[in-house]
Design a protein around this motif. Structure first.
Motif, mmCIF file in Angstrom:
data_model
loop_
_atom_site.group_PDB
_atom_site.id
_atom_site.type_symbol
_atom_site.label_atom_id
_atom_site.label_comp_id
_atom_site.label_asym_id
_atom_site.label_seq_id
_atom_site.Cartn_x
_atom_site.Cartn_y
_atom_site.Cartn_z
ATOM 1 N N SER A 51 49.549 87.053 31.834
ATOM 2 C CA SER A 51 50.601 86.120 32.256
ATOM 3 C C SER A 51 50.413 85.698 33.702
ATOM 4 O O SER A 51 50.507 84.513 34.046
ATOM 5 N N ARG A 52 50.136 86.651 34.559
ATOM 6 C CA ARG A 52 49.928 86.367 35.973
ATOM 7 C C ARG A 52 48.721 85.428 36.148
ATOM 8 O O ARG A 52 48.785 84.437 36.866
ATOM 9 N N PHE A 53 47.635 85.744 35.454
ATOM 10 C CA PHE A 53 46.433 84.922 35.557
ATOM 11 C C PHE A 53 46.720 83.485 35.105
ATOM 12 O O PHE A 53 46.349 82.523 35.777
ATOM 13 N N MET A 54 47.381 83.336 33.963
ATOM 14 C CA MET A 54 47.649 81.993 33.438
ATOM 15 C C MET A 54 48.614 81.219 34.331
ATOM 16 O O MET A 54 48.438 80.019 34.542
ATOM 17 N N LEU A 55 49.612 81.896 34.869
ATOM 18 C CA LEU A 55 50.559 81.201 35.742
ATOM 19 C C LEU A 55 49.915 80.770 37.060
ATOM 20 O O LEU A 55 50.232 79.725 37.607
ATOM 21 N N LEU A 56 48.976 81.574 37.536
ATOM 22 C CA LEU A 56 48.312 81.231 38.799
ATOM 23 C C LEU A 56 47.118 80.287 38.619
ATOM 24 O O LEU A 56 46.848 79.470 39.489
ATOM 25 N N ASN A 57 46.431 80.402 37.497
ATOM 26 C CA ASN A 57 45.182 79.653 37.315
ATOM 27 C C ASN A 57 45.198 78.655 36.166
ATOM 28 O O ASN A 57 44.279 77.853 36.061
ATOM 29 N N GLY A 58 46.196 78.757 35.300
ATOM 30 C CA GLY A 58 46.266 77.846 34.157
ATOM 31 C C GLY A 58 46.483 76.417 34.634
ATOM 32 O O GLY A 58 46.805 76.163 35.794
ATOM 33 N N GLU A 59 46.297 75.491 33.731
ATOM 34 C CA GLU A 59 46.379 74.086 34.114
ATOM 35 C C GLU A 59 47.167 73.316 33.060
ATOM 36 O O GLU A 59 46.967 73.495 31.869
ATOM 37 N N VAL A 60 48.047 72.452 33.522
ATOM 38 C CA VAL A 60 48.751 71.536 32.643
ATOM 39 C C VAL A 60 48.190 70.157 32.932
ATOM 40 O O VAL A 60 48.213 69.699 34.072
ATOM 41 N N ILE A 61 47.650 69.533 31.901
ATOM 42 C CA ILE A 61 47.075 68.200 32.083
ATOM 43 C C ILE A 61 48.133 67.183 31.700
ATOM 44 O O ILE A 61 48.661 67.196 30.589
ATOM 45 N N SER A 62 48.440 66.322 32.629
ATOM 46 C CA SER A 62 49.435 65.283 32.413
ATOM 47 C C SER A 62 48.711 63.966 32.133
ATOM 48 O O SER A 62 47.827 63.563 32.884
ATOM 49 N N LEU A 86 51.251 57.196 30.081
ATOM 50 C CA LEU A 86 51.412 56.392 28.868
ATOM 51 C C LEU A 86 50.210 55.476 28.666
ATOM 52 O O LEU A 86 49.752 55.279 27.541
ATOM 53 N N GLU A 87 49.691 54.924 29.747
ATOM 54 C CA GLU A 87 48.521 54.044 29.667
ATOM 55 C C GLU A 87 47.304 54.819 29.152
ATOM 56 O O GLU A 87 46.561 54.340 28.298
ATOM 57 N N GLU A 88 47.106 56.040 29.652
ATOM 58 C CA GLU A 88 45.985 56.865 29.188
ATOM 59 C C GLU A 88 46.160 57.244 27.722
ATOM 60 O O GLU A 88 45.185 57.261 26.962
ATOM 61 N N LYS A 89 47.405 57.521 27.296
ATOM 62 C CA LYS A 89 47.664 57.815 25.890
ATOM 63 C C LYS A 89 47.321 56.614 25.020
ATOM 64 O O LYS A 89 46.744 56.752 23.941
ATOM 65 N N ARG A 90 47.656 55.415 25.498
ATOM 66 C CA ARG A 90 47.350 54.188 24.763
ATOM 67 C C ARG A 90 45.839 54.020 24.621
ATOM 68 O O ARG A 90 45.327 53.708 23.550
ATOM 69 N N ILE A 91 45.115 54.262 25.716
ATOM 70 C CA ILE A 91 43.654 54.140 25.700
ATOM 71 C C ILE A 91 43.046 55.158 24.748
ATOM 72 O O ILE A 91 42.171 54.830 23.941
ATOM 73 N N LEU A 92 43.503 56.410 24.822
ATOM 74 C CA LEU A 92 42.981 57.455 23.933
ATOM 75 C C LEU A 92 43.274 57.137 22.468
ATOM 76 O O LEU A 92 42.431 57.367 21.600
ATOM 77 N N ALA A 93 44.457 56.580 22.195
ATOM 78 C CA ALA A 93 44.797 56.202 20.820
ATOM 79 C C ALA A 93 43.849 55.105 20.337
ATOM 80 O O ALA A 93 43.399 55.124 19.183
#
Length: 100
Positions: free
Chosen positions: A37-48, A51-58
């Motif tokens: 838990s400590r490792f993930m909270l300190l080193n984990g990543e949330v990729i945001s 909407l434009e990128e979602k449109r392109i990926l779709a």
């Protein structure tokens, strides 16, 4: 290396299903729950993704689906399949780099 005393707590709510998933991931990582838990909270990543990128990926996903469908219909590789896949891969790599 001197071990620092861990005397602070971080508390948040999760569902039973999330708890089991976290425990399983900790076990698979070879870490105990606190270490994981400590490792993930300190080193984990949330990729945001915007909407434009979602449109392109779709759109890219739609292109790939059309190419695969064409491949199955003709039972051979369409002329532009590899070029389209290379272009799509370049777009995906660029999108990933922007998110980091």
């Amino acid at each position: 290396m001197e071990k620092k005393k861990k005397d602070e707590f971080f508390k948040f709510r999760i569902t039973e299903k999330e708890k089991e998933l976290i425990r399983e991931r900790a076990k698979n990582s070879g870490k105990n729950l606190s270490e994981f838990s400590r490792f993930m909270l300190l080193n984990g990543e949330v990729i945001s993704i915007s909407l434009e990128e979602k449109r392109i990926l779709a759109g890219l996903a739609n292109n790939i689906n059309q190419l695969v469908k064409l491949f199955h219909q003709k039972n051979k590789e369409p002329n532009n399949l590899m070029e389209e896949l290379r272009t799509t891969l370049i777009h995906l790599k660029n999108a990933y780099r922007r998110s980091n």
